[in-house]
Design a protein around this motif. Structure first.
Motif, PDB file in Angstrom:
ATOM      1  N   LEU A  49      41.828  33.764  52.537  1.00 13.22           N
ATOM      2  CA  LEU A  49      41.074  32.510  52.635  1.00 13.22           C
ATOM      3  C   LEU A  49      39.786  32.583  51.824  1.00 13.22           C
ATOM      4  O   LEU A  49      39.405  31.614  51.168  1.00 13.22           O
ATOM      5  CB  LEU A  49      40.744  32.211  54.108  1.00 13.22           C
ATOM      6  CG  LEU A  49      41.864  31.594  54.914  1.00 13.22           C
ATOM      7  CD1 LEU A  49      41.370  31.297  56.313  1.00 13.22           C
ATOM      8  CD2 LEU A  49      42.327  30.315  54.266  1.00 13.22           C
ATOM      9  N   PHE A  50      39.105  33.748  51.867  1.00  8.94           N
ATOM     10  CA  PHE A  50      37.871  33.857  51.084  1.00  8.94           C
ATOM     11  C   PHE A  50      38.167  33.743  49.592  1.00  8.94           C
ATOM     12  O   PHE A  50      37.437  33.077  48.850  1.00  8.94           O
ATOM     13  CB  PHE A  50      37.172  35.181  51.387  1.00  8.94           C
ATOM     14  CG  PHE A  50      35.888  35.335  50.648  1.00  8.94           C
ATOM     15  CD1 PHE A  50      34.763  34.685  51.094  1.00  8.94           C
ATOM     16  CD2 PHE A  50      35.816  36.089  49.490  1.00  8.94           C
ATOM     17  CE1 PHE A  50      33.579  34.802  50.401  1.00  8.94           C
ATOM     18  CE2 PHE A  50      34.633  36.200  48.800  1.00  8.94           C
ATOM     19  CZ  PHE A  50      33.521  35.556  49.264  1.00  8.94           C
ATOM     20  N   ILE A  51      39.257  34.374  49.163  1.00 14.32           N
ATOM     21  CA  ILE A  51      39.602  34.294  47.735  1.00 14.32           C
ATOM     22  C   ILE A  51      39.929  32.856  47.364  1.00 14.32           C
ATOM     23  O   ILE A  51      39.518  32.367  46.300  1.00 14.32           O
ATOM     24  CB  ILE A  51      40.771  35.247  47.425  1.00 14.32           C
ATOM     25  CG1 ILE A  51      40.301  36.688  47.582  1.00 14.32           C
ATOM     26  CG2 ILE A  51      41.270  35.043  46.018  1.00 14.32           C
ATOM     27  CD1 ILE A  51      41.399  37.691  47.515  1.00 14.32           C
ATOM     28  N   THR A  92      38.076  30.411  44.639  1.00 21.00           N
ATOM     29  CA  THR A  92      38.870  29.738  43.611  1.00 21.00           C
ATOM     30  C   THR A  92      38.609  28.241  43.619  1.00 21.00           C
ATOM     31  O   THR A  92      38.489  27.619  42.556  1.00 21.00           O
ATOM     32  CB  THR A  92      40.360  30.012  43.858  1.00 21.00           C
ATOM     33  OG1 THR A  92      40.529  31.389  44.130  1.00 21.00           O
ATOM     34  CG2 THR A  92      41.177  29.630  42.652  1.00 21.00           C
ATOM     35  N   ILE A  93      38.496  27.647  44.836  1.00 16.49           N
ATOM     36  CA  ILE A  93      38.263  26.204  44.925  1.00 16.49           C
ATOM     37  C   ILE A  93      36.884  25.857  44.379  1.00 16.49           C
ATOM     38  O   ILE A  93      36.723  24.867  43.657  1.00 16.49           O
ATOM     39  CB  ILE A  93      38.435  25.729  46.383  1.00 16.49           C
ATOM     40  CG1 ILE A  93      39.911  25.780  46.760  1.00 16.49           C
ATOM     41  CG2 ILE A  93      37.916  24.321  46.557  1.00 16.49           C
ATOM     42  CD1 ILE A  93      40.157  25.602  48.223  1.00 16.49           C
ATOM     43  N   GLY A 104      33.175  26.470  35.598  1.00 21.91           N
ATOM     44  CA  GLY A 104      33.318  27.631  36.460  1.00 21.91           C
ATOM     45  C   GLY A 104      32.006  28.336  36.701  1.00 21.91           C
ATOM     46  O   GLY A 104      31.084  28.274  35.900  1.00 21.91           O
ATOM     47  N   VAL A 105      31.904  28.996  37.850  1.00 15.87           N
ATOM     48  CA  VAL A 105      30.680  29.692  38.226  1.00 15.87           C
ATOM     49  C   VAL A 105      30.762  31.156  37.848  1.00 15.87           C
ATOM     50  O   VAL A 105      29.794  31.751  37.391  1.00 15.87           O
ATOM     51  CB  VAL A 105      30.432  29.568  39.748  1.00 15.87           C
ATOM     52  CG1 VAL A 105      29.073  30.119  40.093  1.00 15.87           C
ATOM     53  CG2 VAL A 105      30.538  28.132  40.170  1.00 15.87           C
ATOM     54  N   ALA A 142      42.005  45.965  47.714  1.00 14.22           N
ATOM     55  CA  ALA A 142      41.884  45.904  46.254  1.00 14.22           C
ATOM     56  C   ALA A 142      43.117  45.248  45.639  1.00 14.22           C
ATOM     57  O   ALA A 142      43.016  44.455  44.703  1.00 14.22           O
ATOM     58  CB  ALA A 142      41.712  47.304  45.686  1.00 14.22           C
ATOM     59  N   PHE A 143      44.309  45.551  46.213  1.00 12.43           N
ATOM     60  CA  PHE A 143      45.538  44.973  45.667  1.00 12.43           C
ATOM     61  C   PHE A 143      45.560  43.460  45.837  1.00 12.43           C
ATOM     62  O   PHE A 143      45.869  42.717  44.894  1.00 12.43           O
ATOM     63  CB  PHE A 143      46.745  45.600  46.377  1.00 12.43           C
ATOM     64  CG  PHE A 143      48.058  44.967  46.023  1.00 12.43           C
ATOM     65  CD1 PHE A 143      48.625  45.204  44.789  1.00 12.43           C
ATOM     66  CD2 PHE A 143      48.696  44.132  46.916  1.00 12.43           C
ATOM     67  CE1 PHE A 143      49.827  44.614  44.454  1.00 12.43           C
ATOM     68  CE2 PHE A 143      49.892  43.539  46.590  1.00 12.43           C
ATOM     69  CZ  PHE A 143      50.459  43.782  45.358  1.00 12.43           C
ATOM     70  N   ILE A 144      45.194  42.971  47.065  1.00 14.84           N
ATOM     71  CA  ILE A 144      45.213  41.527  47.290  1.00 14.84           C
ATOM     72  C   ILE A 144      44.181  40.834  46.416  1.00 14.84           C
ATOM     73  O   ILE A 144      44.446  39.805  45.802  1.00 14.84           O
ATOM     74  CB  ILE A 144      44.971  41.230  48.782  1.00 14.84           C
ATOM     75  CG1 ILE A 144      46.133  41.756  49.608  1.00 14.84           C
ATOM     76  CG2 ILE A 144      44.817  39.739  49.018  1.00 14.84           C
ATOM     77  CD1 ILE A 144      45.888  41.684  51.085  1.00 14.84           C
ATOM     78  N   ALA A 145      42.976  41.434  46.312  1.00 13.42           N
ATOM     79  CA  ALA A 145      41.922  40.792  45.521  1.00 13.42           C
ATOM     80  C   ALA A 145      42.286  40.779  44.040  1.00 13.42           C
ATOM     81  O   ALA A 145      41.877  39.878  43.314  1.00 13.42           O
ATOM     82  CB  ALA A 145      40.608  41.528  45.724  1.00 13.42           C
ATOM     83  N   ARG A 146      43.053  41.786  43.586  1.00 11.44           N
ATOM     84  CA  ARG A 146      43.414  41.830  42.176  1.00 11.44           C
ATOM     85  C   ARG A 146      44.537  40.855  41.862  1.00 11.44           C
ATOM     86  O   ARG A 146      44.551  40.214  40.820  1.00 11.44           O
ATOM     87  CB  ARG A 146      43.839  43.253  41.803  1.00 11.44           C
ATOM     88  CG  ARG A 146      43.184  43.762  40.535  1.00 11.44           C
ATOM     89  CD  ARG A 146      43.737  45.107  40.130  1.00 11.44           C
ATOM     90  NE  ARG A 146      43.431  46.171  41.063  1.00 11.44           N
ATOM     91  CZ  ARG A 146      44.366  46.847  41.732  1.00 11.44           C
ATOM     92  NH1 ARG A 146      45.646  46.564  41.578  1.00 11.44           N
ATOM     93  NH2 ARG A 146      44.028  47.802  42.556  1.00 11.44           N
ATOM     94  N   SER A 147      45.520  40.727  42.794  1.00  8.34           N
ATOM     95  CA  SER A 147      46.738  39.993  42.448  1.00  8.34           C
ATOM     96  C   SER A 147      46.603  38.497  42.713  1.00  8.34           C
ATOM     97  O   SER A 147      47.407  37.725  42.220  1.00  8.34           O
ATOM     98  CB  SER A 147      47.922  40.557  43.233  1.00  8.34           C
ATOM     99  OG  SER A 147      47.619  40.569  44.605  1.00  8.34           O
TER     100      SER A 147
END
Lengths: 165, 118
Positions: free
Chosen positions: A148-150, A154-155, A163-164, B112-117
């Motif tokens: 969710l944070f990622i 992205t949003i 982009g920031v 690290a894997f989730i943040a990278r992919s």
């Protein structure tokens, strides 16, 4: 007696936060007005001021690369068009970038700590189904939080043109 | 590295059984060996340094707990007396200890894997 003192303390703390909030709000809103009033360098009412801003109720003609601001009490003025090239210098964008950069470090560490705690729960479950379930749900929730944070970053990146990050 | 930070080796505490202290990532200075410690400039981002130290403490702790529960599972195997339910419980204790240790060790790689992919 003790209750009254506690009440006083509460009021004082609330007042402190109110004053803090008002100061921050003032800091956010005052400078833009001050800059708009002074960008001609001429006192209000003089012919130089009117040729720069237009007299009250009138509009001024602007150059090709300029845009007219909305009519206010002292007349309108021309400002440079925003081409979007220097959006990184916008203080709000800078604040968002700083906050997200600060939080992304913390979210990474917090999710890792949560996964390690889930592992410790898994280790000490001894085949007990309830503890096992708790460990698995903690693991799943940690990964959901990270995803969710990622998505949030992205949003934000999608919403802000250019982009920031 | 200057002499002030060389003197500050004692400021970060000692590791007990290989478990580090919570302030191991902060930078201290001291004017003499063994003398009083001064915290160098503490910034907002330094709370993540403390969180990293806590993460390291937890990872080492998980390894110790896994060893302890592998021993517990072995003792349960020994004292099962051939009873099938107790053998099954001892086996699940052992397997869960190993799975939990794997999760703890892989935690950094998972994030690290989730943040990278993504």
């Amino acid at each position: 007696m003790i209750d009254i003192k506690l009440q006083d303390m509460k009021t004082q703390i609330l007042t402190f936060f109110f004053v803090l909030f008002a100061a921050i709000a003032g800091w956010l809103f005052v400078p833009s007005g001050a800059v708009l009033a002074d960008d001609c360098g001429a006192p209000v009412g003089t012919p130089e001021y009117n040729s720069c801003h237009g007299s009250p109720g009138q509009t001024v003609l602007c150059a090709e690369d300029e845009i007219r601001t909305s009519v206010n009490l002292t007349g309108s003025s021309c400002v440079k068009k925003d081409t979007g090239g220097d959006i990184g210098n916008n203080p709000i964008i800078k604040l968002i970038a700083t906050i997200v950069r600060f939080l992304s470090v913390g979210v990474g560490i917090a999710v890792t700590i949560s996964i390690v705690i889930a592992g410790i729960q898994y280790i000490s479950s001894q085949g007990n189904p309830q503890t096992l379930q708790a460990a698995q749900s903690r693991l799943a929730n940690a990964i959901i939080a990270l995803v969710l944070f990622i998505f949030m970053t992205t949003i934000i990146n999608f919403l802000i043109p250019g982009g920031v990050f | 590295m200057n002499m002030l930070s060389l003197f500050a080796n004692h400021c970060k505490g000692n590791a007990l059984f290989g478990i580090p202290s919570w302030n191991k990532n902060l930078s201290y200075k001291s004017h003499s060996p063994g003398g009083p410690c001064e915290l160098q400039a503490f910034e907002l981002n330094d709370i993540w340094q403390i969180a990293l130290a806590i993460l390291e403490i937890l990872m080492r702790l998980s390894a110790y707990v896994a060893v302890a529960f592998v021993i517990v599972g072995g003792i349960r195997f020994i004292t099962s007396n051939g009873s099938p339910e107790r053998i099954a419980q001892a086996r699940s204790t052992l397997i869960n200890a190993v799975i939990g240790l794997a999760i703890s060790i892989a935690a950094v790689q998972i994030v690290a894997f989730i943040a990278r992919s993504l």
